[in-house]
Write a protein that holds these residues in place. Structure first.
Motif, PDB file in Angstrom:
ATOM      1  N   ASN A 131       1.166  -1.472   0.219  1.00 50.35           N
ATOM      2  CA  ASN A 131       0.146  -0.051  -0.534  1.00 50.35           C
ATOM      3  C   ASN A 131       1.302   1.544   0.012  1.00 50.35           C
ATOM      4  O   ASN A 131       2.052   1.521  -0.037  1.00 50.35           O
ATOM      5  CB  ASN A 131      -0.971  -0.302   1.445  1.00 50.35           C
ATOM      6  N   HIS A 132       0.087   2.425  -0.544  1.00 42.46           N
ATOM      7  CA  HIS A 132       1.173   3.362  -0.237  1.00 42.46           C
ATOM      8  C   HIS A 132       1.783   3.701   0.976  1.00 42.46           C
ATOM      9  O   HIS A 132       1.280   3.331   1.810  1.00 42.46           O
ATOM     10  CB  HIS A 132       0.349   4.687  -0.065  1.00 42.46           C
ATOM     11  N   GLY A 133       2.961   4.241   1.197  1.00 40.59           N
ATOM     12  CA  GLY A 133       3.678   4.344   2.863  1.00 40.59           C
ATOM     13  C   GLY A 133       5.465   4.928   2.469  1.00 40.59           C
ATOM     14  O   GLY A 133       5.835   5.457   1.292  1.00 40.59           O
ATOM     15  N   LYS A 134       6.063   5.079   3.033  1.00 37.67           N
ATOM     16  CA  LYS A 134       6.942   5.926   3.803  1.00 37.67           C
ATOM     17  C   LYS A 134       7.991   5.009   3.990  1.00 37.67           C
ATOM     18  O   LYS A 134       7.735   4.252   4.351  1.00 37.67           O
ATOM     19  CB  LYS A 134       6.978   6.889   4.383  1.00 37.67           C
ATOM     20  N   VAL A 135       8.886   4.806   2.798  1.00 36.10           N
ATOM     21  CA  VAL A 135      10.414   3.779   3.524  1.00 36.10           C
ATOM     22  C   VAL A 135      10.779   3.991   4.439  1.00 36.10           C
ATOM     23  O   VAL A 135      11.232   5.492   4.606  1.00 36.10           O
ATOM     24  CB  VAL A 135      11.185   4.009   2.311  1.00 36.10           C
ATOM     25  N   LEU A 136      11.323   3.486   5.440  1.00 34.53           N
ATOM     26  CA  LEU A 136      11.935   3.722   7.233  1.00 34.53           C
ATOM     27  C   LEU A 136      13.350   2.790   6.768  1.00 34.53           C
ATOM     28  O   LEU A 136      14.241   3.726   7.494  1.00 34.53           O
ATOM     29  CB  LEU A 136      10.606   3.061   8.342  1.00 34.53           C
ATOM     30  N   GLY A 158      18.102 -11.007   6.658  1.00 34.68           N
ATOM     31  CA  GLY A 158      18.904 -10.300   5.019  1.00 34.68           C
ATOM     32  C   GLY A 158      18.227  -9.744   4.499  1.00 34.68           C
ATOM     33  O   GLY A 158      17.864  -8.553   5.268  1.00 34.68           O
ATOM     34  N   GLY A 159      18.079  -9.178   2.890  1.00 29.92           N
ATOM     35  CA  GLY A 159      17.841  -8.011   2.692  1.00 29.92           C
ATOM     36  C   GLY A 159      15.860  -7.406   2.843  1.00 29.92           C
ATOM     37  O   GLY A 159      15.264  -8.505   2.982  1.00 29.92           O
ATOM     38  N   THR A 160      15.525  -6.720   3.431  1.00 27.83           N
ATOM     39  CA  THR A 160      14.470  -6.481   4.746  1.00 27.83           C
ATOM     40  C   THR A 160      14.089  -4.640   4.135  1.00 27.83           C
ATOM     41  O   THR A 160      15.127  -3.286   3.512  1.00 27.83           O
ATOM     42  CB  THR A 160      15.055  -5.995   6.095  1.00 27.83           C
ATOM     43  N   VAL A 161      12.663  -4.320   3.432  1.00 26.77           N
ATOM     44  CA  VAL A 161      12.502  -2.777   3.293  1.00 26.77           C
ATOM     45  C   VAL A 161      11.392  -2.918   4.832  1.00 26.77           C
ATOM     46  O   VAL A 161      10.132  -3.872   4.970  1.00 26.77           O
ATOM     47  CB  VAL A 161      11.457  -2.984   2.492  1.00 26.77           C
ATOM     48  N   VAL A 162      11.441  -1.949   4.893  1.00 26.79           N
ATOM     49  CA  VAL A 162      10.304  -1.520   6.113  1.00 26.79           C
ATOM     50  C   VAL A 162       9.328  -0.038   5.529  1.00 26.79           C
ATOM     51  O   VAL A 162      10.004   0.763   4.582  1.00 26.79           O
ATOM     52  CB  VAL A 162      10.356  -0.820   7.634  1.00 26.79           C
ATOM     53  N   ILE A 163       8.236  -0.138   5.406  1.00 22.09           N
ATOM     54  CA  ILE A 163       7.089   0.837   4.859  1.00 22.09           C
ATOM     55  C   ILE A 163       6.148   1.914   5.951  1.00 22.09           C
ATOM     56  O   ILE A 163       5.762   0.187   6.549  1.00 22.09           O
ATOM     57  CB  ILE A 163       6.362   0.438   3.412  1.00 22.09           C
ATOM     58  N   ALA A 213      17.270  -7.935  -3.523  1.00 26.41           N
ATOM     59  CA  ALA A 213      17.708  -6.951  -4.052  1.00 26.41           C
ATOM     60  C   ALA A 213      16.739  -5.660  -3.511  1.00 26.41           C
ATOM     61  O   ALA A 213      15.263  -6.375  -2.691  1.00 26.41           O
ATOM     62  CB  ALA A 213      17.277  -7.291  -5.461  1.00 26.41           C
ATOM     63  N   ILE A 214      16.961  -4.979  -3.356  1.00 25.96           N
ATOM     64  CA  ILE A 214      16.246  -3.979  -3.091  1.00 25.96           C
ATOM     65  C   ILE A 214      16.541  -2.593  -3.703  1.00 25.96           C
ATOM     66  O   ILE A 214      17.434  -2.430  -3.948  1.00 25.96           O
ATOM     67  CB  ILE A 214      17.266  -3.558  -1.387  1.00 25.96           C
ATOM     68  N   TYR A 215      15.535  -1.835  -4.309  1.00 29.99           N
ATOM     69  CA  TYR A 215      14.928  -1.334  -4.960  1.00 29.99           C
ATOM     70  C   TYR A 215      14.166   0.623  -4.686  1.00 29.99           C
ATOM     71  O   TYR A 215      13.658   0.758  -5.144  1.00 29.99           O
ATOM     72  CB  TYR A 215      14.057  -1.490  -6.334  1.00 29.99           C
ATOM     73  N   ALA A 216      14.244   0.404  -3.100  1.00 30.50           N
ATOM     74  CA  ALA A 216      13.628   1.075  -2.439  1.00 30.50           C
ATOM     75  C   ALA A 216      14.672   1.630  -1.142  1.00 30.50           C
ATOM     76  O   ALA A 216      15.757   1.261  -1.235  1.00 30.50           O
ATOM     77  CB  ALA A 216      12.706   0.567  -1.779  1.00 30.50           C
ATOM     78  N   SER A 217      14.736   3.117  -1.640  1.00 29.93           N
ATOM     79  CA  SER A 217      15.211   3.593  -0.546  1.00 29.93           C
ATOM     80  C   SER A 217      14.956   4.864   1.009  1.00 29.93           C
ATOM     81  O   SER A 217      13.174   4.713   0.183  1.00 29.93           O
ATOM     82  CB  SER A 217      16.729   4.821  -1.306  1.00 29.93           C
ATOM     83  N   VAL A 218      16.214   5.072   2.262  1.00 25.32           N
ATOM     84  CA  VAL A 218      15.411   5.314   2.860  1.00 25.32           C
ATOM     85  C   VAL A 218      14.367   7.097   2.624  1.00 25.32           C
ATOM     86  O   VAL A 218      15.204   7.776   2.047  1.00 25.32           O
ATOM     87  CB  VAL A 218      15.838   5.126   4.074  1.00 25.32           C
ATOM     88  N   GLY A 219      13.463   7.289   3.306  1.00 30.98           N
ATOM     89  CA  GLY A 219      12.560   8.549   2.958  1.00 30.98           C
ATOM     90  C   GLY A 219      11.561   8.674   1.699  1.00 30.98           C
ATOM     91  O   GLY A 219      11.558   9.656   1.841  1.00 30.98           O
ATOM     92  N   GLN A 220      12.017   7.416   0.857  1.00 26.08           N
ATOM     93  CA  GLN A 220      10.893   8.129  -0.359  1.00 26.08           C
ATOM     94  C   GLN A 220       9.558   7.268   0.078  1.00 26.08           C
ATOM     95  O   GLN A 220       9.502   6.313   0.627  1.00 26.08           O
ATOM     96  CB  GLN A 220      11.562   6.719  -1.306  1.00 26.08           C
ATOM     97  N   PHE A 221       8.633   7.726  -0.511  1.00 26.81           N
ATOM     98  CA  PHE A 221       7.483   7.817  -0.278  1.00 26.81           C
ATOM     99  C   PHE A 221       6.704   6.458  -1.577  1.00 26.81           C
ATOM    100  O   PHE A 221       6.812   7.194  -3.258  1.00 26.81           O
ATOM    101  CB  PHE A 221       6.390   9.244  -0.958  1.00 26.81           C
ATOM    102  N   VAL A 222       7.039   5.385  -1.423  1.00 25.54           N
ATOM    103  CA  VAL A 222       6.086   4.675  -2.800  1.00 25.54           C
ATOM    104  C   VAL A 222       4.835   4.186  -2.857  1.00 25.54           C
ATOM    105  O   VAL A 222       3.702   4.641  -1.566  1.00 25.54           O
ATOM    106  CB  VAL A 222       6.332   2.871  -2.012  1.00 25.54           C
ATOM    107  N   PHE A 226       2.638  -0.807   9.802  1.00 26.01           N
ATOM    108  CA  PHE A 226       3.818  -0.713   9.301  1.00 26.01           C
ATOM    109  C   PHE A 226       4.143  -2.171   8.071  1.00 26.01           C
ATOM    110  O   PHE A 226       3.394  -3.049   8.904  1.00 26.01           O
ATOM    111  CB  PHE A 226       5.961  -0.909  10.472  1.00 26.01           C
ATOM    112  N   THR A 227       4.921  -2.229   7.362  1.00 28.99           N
ATOM    113  CA  THR A 227       4.474  -3.737   6.321  1.00 28.99           C
ATOM    114  C   THR A 227       6.170  -3.803   6.446  1.00 28.99           C
ATOM    115  O   THR A 227       7.051  -2.291   6.038  1.00 28.99           O
ATOM    116  CB  THR A 227       4.160  -3.596   4.839  1.00 28.99           C
TER     117      THR A 227
END
Ligand SMILES: [Zn+2]
Length: 325
Positions: free
Chosen positions: A235-240, A249-254, A269-278, A261-262
């Motif tokens: 869903n929409h959110g900001k990458v933390l 391992g490779g982890t993304v938190v939104i 592989a990680i294609y998002a960066s901290v602070g980015q709104f997805v 939080f998800t």
């Protein structure tokens, strides 16, 4: 009940107390104490009722399975200003957010919660005309039965070394530090989507052992998919957080706002960066088996604060916060 009732009672009772004090001087201290206790017990429910009639509390739904989210919302009238709101259920303290005269919090009980009725305590400090009152109520949440199967997992000795206490603690510290902040408005819209299409190999809440040792219940769902399969934001959110952790391992938190939080784990592989709104459906990484994983899959968790909730509950029907009171 109108608020002037307890005020007038207070005047009458105080005059009465002073009369007794004058007449019964030798035992005045004891009498005064007893009278004050009786007085407080008689007046407190009136204050509570008076404030309560100005606060509309709703909990939706009140019957849940372990791990299913619910919303507590409190609407105040123009007469009262809420200074502080606290709630607790089974030791968890839901975090409240404010929209004008409406306050709400998302909450859940963990997958370990047995079937039963559990008190949800709500306390508020409210002010009217500069006078602060404490108010409280208890509501009940019914947790219905849910069967969780048990799974015995074996991993290589090399993978198992990552589960050493310091590696697990490191991951937990990184995740908790990332999730210490949350937006005060909900970013999510509609239901959440599955980040990857595939077979769910381990469901939410499954009881586990790893190499024969008792392990925590499964905090999310595992979706099997070939390594490299794109992983979408649910869903929409900001990458933390977007980094390689030790057991995850490779982890993304939104952050989806309002303490929701998800978490996406074992990414190759990680294609998002901290602070980015997805946005919902944006590709944030690729399926892998990094960290403590038995094969290529996505581990997906949805948390409310520190409580792991059932991700499929958010896919079926995500709680929606209505800001119209
Ligand atoms: Zn998993």
């Amino acid at each position: 009940m109108k608020f002037h009732v307890p005020r007038s009672r207070r005047r009458v009772n105080c005059e009465h107390i002073m009369d007794v004090y004058r007449r019964e001087a030798p035992n005045a201290g004891l009498l005064l104490a007893l009278t004050c206790i009786c007085y407080w017990h008689s007046i407190y429910p009136c204050i509570n009722d008076a404030v309560g009639s100005e606060l509309r509390v709703t909990v939706e739904p009140t019957i849940v399975k372990p791990g299913e989210p619910f919303i507590i919302s409190i609407v105040t009238t123009a007469h009262y200003e809420v200074h502080q709101l606290r709630a607790s259920i089974r030791g968890y303290r839901p975090k409240f957010f404010q929209y004008g005269n409406m306050w709400f919090a998302l909450a859940a009980v963990s997958s370990k919660t047995p079937q039963g009725h559990y008190p949800l305590y709500i306390k508020a400090s409210v002010a009217r005309d500069g006078e602060v009152h404490q108010w409280g109520t208890v509501m009940y949440i019914t947790v219905s039965h849910r069967h969780f199967p048990t799974k015995h997992i074996r991993v290589s000795a090399r993978k198992f070394r990552y589960t050493r206490r310091d590696a697990t603690l490191y991951d937990r510290k990184r995740l908790n530090a990332a999730m210490a902040t949350t937006a005060s408005k909900p970013f999510w819209e509609g239901n959440f989507i599955l980040p990857v299409r595939g077979k769910i190999t381990t469901g939410f809440g499954v009881r586990r052992t790893v190499n024969g040792r008792p392990w925590n219940p499964h905090a999310g769902i595992d979706i099997a998919a070939p390594a490299g399969t794109p992983v979408a934001a649910a869903n929409h959110g900001k990458v933390l957080l977007a980094e390689m952790l030790r057991t995850h391992g490779g982890t993304v938190v939104i952050d989806h706002g309002c303490n929701v939080f998800t978490i996406y784990i074992h990414l190759s592989a990680i294609y998002a960066s901290v602070g980015q709104f997805v946005h919902k459906g944006d590709i944030i990484g690729a399926v892998g088996s990094t960290g403590l994983a038995t094969g290529a899959h996505l581990h997906w968790t949805v948390r409310i604060g520190s409580i792991a909730t059932d991700p499929l509950a958010w896919v079926r029907r995500a709680p929606q916060i209505s800001t119209h009171s």
